[in-house]
Design an enzyme around this catalytic site. Structure first.
Site, PDB file in Angstrom:
ATOM      1  N   GLU A  72       0.767  -1.187   0.112  1.00  0.00           N
ATOM      2  CA  GLU A  72      -0.038  -0.035   0.044  1.00  0.00           C
ATOM      3  C   GLU A  72       0.821   1.217  -0.009  1.00  0.00           C
ATOM      4  O   GLU A  72       1.233   1.780   1.144  1.00  0.00           O
ATOM      5  CB  GLU A  72      -0.997   0.003   1.246  1.00  0.00           C
ATOM      6  CG  GLU A  72      -1.646   1.222   1.227  1.00  0.00           C
ATOM      7  CD  GLU A  72      -2.701   1.396   2.439  1.00  0.00           C
ATOM      8  OE1 GLU A  72      -2.599   0.546   3.300  1.00  0.00           O
ATOM      9  OE2 GLU A  72      -3.579   2.636   2.513  1.00  0.00           O
ATOM     10  N   LYS A  94      -2.659  -1.877  -3.113  1.00  0.00           N
ATOM     11  CA  LYS A  94      -3.521  -1.101  -2.593  1.00  0.00           C
ATOM     12  C   LYS A  94      -3.371   0.200  -2.726  1.00  0.00           C
ATOM     13  O   LYS A  94      -1.984   0.493  -2.119  1.00  0.00           O
ATOM     14  CB  LYS A  94      -4.010  -1.533  -0.994  1.00  0.00           C
ATOM     15  CG  LYS A  94      -4.886  -0.582  -0.108  1.00  0.00           C
ATOM     16  CD  LYS A  94      -5.335  -0.983   1.088  1.00  0.00           C
ATOM     17  CE  LYS A  94      -5.880   0.088   1.868  1.00  0.00           C
ATOM     18  NZ  LYS A  94      -6.668  -0.616   3.121  1.00  0.00           N
TER      19      LYS A  94
HETATM   20  P1  13P Z   1      -8.960   4.439   4.480  1.00  0.00           P
HETATM   21  O1  13P Z   1     -10.081   3.977   3.842  1.00  0.00           O
HETATM   22  O2  13P Z   1      -9.692   5.158   5.928  1.00  0.00           O
HETATM   23  O3  13P Z   1      -8.020   5.453   3.916  1.00  0.00           O
HETATM   24  O4  13P Z   1      -8.233   3.304   5.249  1.00  0.00           O
HETATM   25  C1  13P Z   1      -7.680   2.280   4.581  1.00  0.00           C
HETATM   26  C2  13P Z   1      -6.416   1.933   5.079  1.00  0.00           C
HETATM   27  O5  13P Z   1      -6.246   0.679   5.488  1.00  0.00           O
HETATM   28  C3  13P Z   1      -5.160   2.744   5.160  1.00  0.00           C
HETATM   29  O6  13P Z   1      -4.112   2.174   5.375  1.00  0.00           O
END
Ligand code: 13P
Length: 338
Positions: A179, A221
């Site tokens: 991510e 992600k």
């Molecule tokens: P948000 O959808 O609140 O941005 O959080 C997702 C997430 O896992 C961030 O690391």
């Protein structure tokens, strides 16, 4: 390829199976405290357990959600009936995931930029999480937009760490959900977000390749390409959808099993509408585009709960509704009547 190749491929595909996405409930202790403050409840261990119990046991989630990302503490807690949370999820056919990064620290010599920590001891932690039932793991890198930033040093440092974590996950038989999040909090235009996201993803896939991470066993992600929250001109839905998909098509290899989005501060409804617009306009992408929202799935539910046990059933319905809306959006079938 590791000895877990088949399992990793199966898990990665299941995470982004048709009509399914992931619910992120992996807020760290400081973050959940911030969320609880909005409903005026204290962040005690029991309140955190009770709230995660509500989310994990909401009846019907498995139709829309393939996995949930847990925080270390949650991984070790149990439902009110005494069932460990990872087992409570697996019993419903939902895969337990785990956040394995240890949050961000200021990047030395780079004011305004951060680096994600957590690599030391990660091999051992992953082995334990696998024992506890984790099928996938998340690591979040944060890229900040501002005057003269992100620097290439920040992008390089963070993507290098993402690749090290991803390689360790695959070695341990756990699918990495990599991510890189380009924050949407500044006053930048959508085009700046596009450029920074593009630079970040290009660097990320170069690092993953250099470190031998198997892309077929990796889920991406990422943020959507949006205008910064403080930008005077806010791009509309069609532009967000078009620029996000264009950015992904030009940087993400087709062999990735799936891409899921974080919500990053978008409202619950807009996060759904954006995802739906992308899937409506692009029915033939190389990868499924789905969701892995935290706030956009939880916020209405958290409000409906308000920390009161008598509200649990209603809050679970509110959660289920958002899960269903986003499941439809992942298929390009969402309407406001959903
Ligand atoms: P948000 O959808 O609140 O941005 O959080 C997702 C997430 O896992 C961030 O690391």
């Amino acid at each position: 390829m590791t000895k877990f190749a088949h399992e990793l491929e199966t898990t990665a595909r299941a995470m982004v199976a048709k009509g399914k996405g992931v619910l992120a409930i992996d807020e760290s202790a400081p973050t959940i405290e911030k969320r609880f403050k909005t409903i005026n409840i204290a962040s005690t261990e029991e309140n955190r357990r009770a709230y995660r119990d509500l989310l994990i046991t909401a009846p019907g989630s498995a139709e829309y959600v393939s996995g949930m990302i847990l925080y270390d503490e949650t991984m070790r807690q149990s439902t009110s009936k005494g069932v460990p949370f990872p087992k409570a999820l697996a019993d419903q056919g939902i895969m337990p995931g785990i956040k394995v990064d240890k949050g961000t620290k200021e990047l030395a010599g780079k004011p305004g930029e951060v680096v994600t920590e957590g690599l030391d001891g990660l091999r051992e932690r992953l082995a334990e999480y696998r024992q506890l039932g984790a099928k996938f793991a998340k690591w979040r890198a944060v890229i900040t937009i501002g005057n003269g930033i992100p620097t290439s040093a920040c992008i390089r440092t963070n993507t290098h760490a993402l690749a090290r974590y991803a390689a360790l996950c695959q070695e341990a038989g756990i699918v990495p959900m990599v991510e890189p999040e380009v924050l949407m909090d500044a006053d930048n235009t959508i085009d700046t977000c596009y450029d920074v996201t593009s630079r970040t993803l290009t660097a990320l896939f170069s690092e993953l390749e250099k470190q031998g991470v198997v892309l077929e066993h990796t889920i991406l992600k990422v943020n959507m390409v949006v205008s910064g929250k403080l930008c005077k001109v806010q791009a509309g839905v069609a532009e967000v959808a078009e620029k996000t998909v264009k950015c992904l098509r030009s940087t993400v290899p087709a062999i990735i099993p799936g891409i899921v989005f974080l919500s990053g501060g978008q409202s619950a409804e807009l996060a759904t509408i954006h995802l739906n617009a992308m899937n409506v306009a692009n029915p033939h992408l190389p990868w499924p585009l789905s969701f892995s929202y935290g706030r956009a799935l939880q916020e209405p539910c958290l409000k409906a709960w308000g920390g009161k046990s008598e509200n649990v059933a209603n809050a679970q319905q509110v959660l289920l509704h958002r899960e269903k809306c986003n499941s439809l959006a992942s298929l390009g079938k969402y309407t406001s009547e959903a």
